[in-house]
Design a protein around this motif. Sequence first.
Motif, mmCIF file in Angstrom:
data_model
loop_
_atom_site.group_PDB
_atom_site.id
_atom_site.type_symbol
_atom_site.label_atom_id
_atom_site.label_comp_id
_atom_site.label_asym_id
_atom_site.label_seq_id
_atom_site.Cartn_x
_atom_site.Cartn_y
_atom_site.Cartn_z
ATOM 1 N N ILE A 92 37.861 22.438 -9.881
ATOM 2 C CA ILE A 92 38.689 21.569 -9.039
ATOM 3 C C ILE A 92 39.355 20.482 -9.881
ATOM 4 O O ILE A 92 40.512 20.113 -9.637
ATOM 5 N N GLY A 93 38.639 19.994 -10.894
ATOM 6 C CA GLY A 93 39.251 18.997 -11.774
ATOM 7 C C GLY A 93 40.521 19.519 -12.428
ATOM 8 O O GLY A 93 41.524 18.803 -12.544
ATOM 9 N N ALA A 94 40.507 20.800 -12.828
ATOM 10 C CA ALA A 94 41.693 21.399 -13.436
ATOM 11 C C ALA A 94 42.840 21.484 -12.430
ATOM 12 O O ALA A 94 44.009 21.247 -12.781
ATOM 13 N N ARG A 95 42.506 21.815 -11.165
ATOM 14 C CA ARG A 95 43.549 21.899 -10.125
ATOM 15 C C ARG A 95 44.117 20.531 -9.781
ATOM 16 O O ARG A 95 45.219 20.429 -9.240
ATOM 17 N N LEU A 96 43.337 19.481 -10.081
ATOM 18 C CA LEU A 96 43.778 18.108 -9.774
ATOM 19 C C LEU A 96 44.340 17.408 -11.003
ATOM 20 O O LEU A 96 44.435 16.183 -11.037
ATOM 21 N N GLY A 97 44.711 18.178 -12.019
ATOM 22 C CA GLY A 97 45.340 17.601 -13.200
ATOM 23 C C GLY A 97 44.406 16.787 -14.062
ATOM 24 O O GLY A 97 44.839 15.857 -14.759
ATOM 25 N N GLY A 98 43.102 17.112 -14.009
ATOM 26 C CA GLY A 98 42.161 16.428 -14.871
ATOM 27 C C GLY A 98 41.482 15.215 -14.261
ATOM 28 O O GLY A 98 40.781 14.469 -14.966
ATOM 29 N N LEU A 99 41.647 14.985 -12.945
ATOM 30 C CA LEU A 99 40.942 13.873 -12.302
ATOM 31 C C LEU A 99 39.430 14.106 -12.403
ATOM 32 O O LEU A 99 38.965 15.243 -12.347
ATOM 33 N N PRO A 100 38.637 13.026 -12.538
ATOM 34 C CA PRO A 100 37.179 13.192 -12.586
ATOM 35 C C PRO A 100 36.640 13.645 -11.228
ATOM 36 O O PRO A 100 36.959 13.045 -10.193
ATOM 37 N N VAL A 101 35.833 14.710 -11.229
ATOM 38 C CA VAL A 101 35.310 15.290 -9.994
ATOM 39 C C VAL A 101 33.786 15.328 -10.055
ATOM 40 O O VAL A 101 33.211 15.822 -11.028
ATOM 41 N N THR A 102 33.137 14.819 -9.015
ATOM 42 C CA THR A 102 31.683 14.859 -8.876
ATOM 43 C C THR A 102 31.347 15.777 -7.710
ATOM 44 O O THR A 102 31.983 15.706 -6.654
ATOM 45 N N VAL A 103 30.335 16.632 -7.884
ATOM 46 C CA VAL A 103 30.015 17.657 -6.883
ATOM 47 C C VAL A 103 28.562 17.533 -6.454
ATOM 48 O O VAL A 103 27.677 17.277 -7.279
ATOM 49 N N LEU A 104 28.306 17.724 -5.154
ATOM 50 C CA LEU A 104 26.935 17.763 -4.645
ATOM 51 C C LEU A 104 26.878 18.615 -3.378
ATOM 52 O O LEU A 104 27.913 18.941 -2.790
ATOM 53 N N ASN A 105 25.673 18.989 -2.987
ATOM 54 C CA ASN A 105 25.470 19.760 -1.770
ATOM 55 C C ASN A 105 26.014 19.002 -0.555
ATOM 56 O O ASN A 105 25.893 17.775 -0.473
ATOM 57 N N ASP A 106 26.581 19.742 0.404
ATOM 58 C CA ASP A 106 27.256 19.086 1.523
ATOM 59 C C ASP A 106 26.308 18.284 2.411
ATOM 60 O O ASP A 106 26.608 17.143 2.783
ATOM 61 N N ALA A 107 25.159 18.852 2.760
ATOM 62 C CA ALA A 107 24.227 18.120 3.618
ATOM 63 C C ALA A 107 23.593 16.950 2.882
ATOM 64 O O ALA A 107 23.330 15.897 3.480
ATOM 65 N N ASP A 108 23.353 17.108 1.569
ATOM 66 C CA ASP A 108 22.848 15.983 0.783
ATOM 67 C C ASP A 108 23.827 14.817 0.833
ATOM 68 O O ASP A 108 23.428 13.655 0.972
#
Length: 247
Positions: A92-108
């Motif tokens: 997703i970071g690549a699709r957003l032009g290199g913006l920093p992306v943090t990922v976690l489980n949805d319910a968490d």
Amino acid sequence: MNVFGVDIGGSGIKGAPVDLERGALTEERHKVLTPQPATPDGVAGCVAEVVEHFGWTGPVGVTFPGVVTGSTVRTAANVDKSWIGVDVGTLIGARLGGLPVTVLNDADAAGIAEMTFGAGRGRKGTVIMLTLGTGIGSAVFVDGRLVPNTELGHLELKGHDAETRASTKAKEDEDLSWHHWATRRVRKYLAHVEMLFSPELFIIGGGVSRKADKFLPLIEGIRAEIVPAELQNNAGIVGAGMAAGAQ
């Protein structure tokens, strides 16, 4: 401080800027339908569409409906199986032009938001957030600390994945009444989870939390307190934003 949160669900992908001081969206959220099949490229394109809708250029937090370690997907029950092994942050970071992306489980993510700004604020002991939607997500907290990636929607209930019996999707697919769904499906699921974990509090989230008055009063025989999520279906977006802010 404002950050951006995106909540990827089995049926919809929604996001908005988040005010981390108030735990609230600063603008009305933008939502697009989850593509079918929900492949990595298809979903990443939808996430980019949501973020670009706001012209956002800062940190982004993203939830994923499955087990996530680091930012790599380990399970994918309600999206395409090709997600397994994908590094969501990199994709997703690549699709957003290199913006920093943090990922976690949805319910968490939803649970973190509720424990900080909502129904779990200040609560000690064992608290379990359950999100009822396309599937069932879970977030388990012990004295405010998250036990990540619990995925209790996949507990076995009468020989089936629990989420195939007690999710909102199951209610809609089988055209169940509120009474039948609450008393025969959700209550039995909560009783099973309570037997395993003995929580002091259940927080019920997901889109159906807006209609909590239609089913929560019907659920009897559970020792734990049961309350609807205060942030309702925005909890995942807020939690995603909080994760991005923490990074």
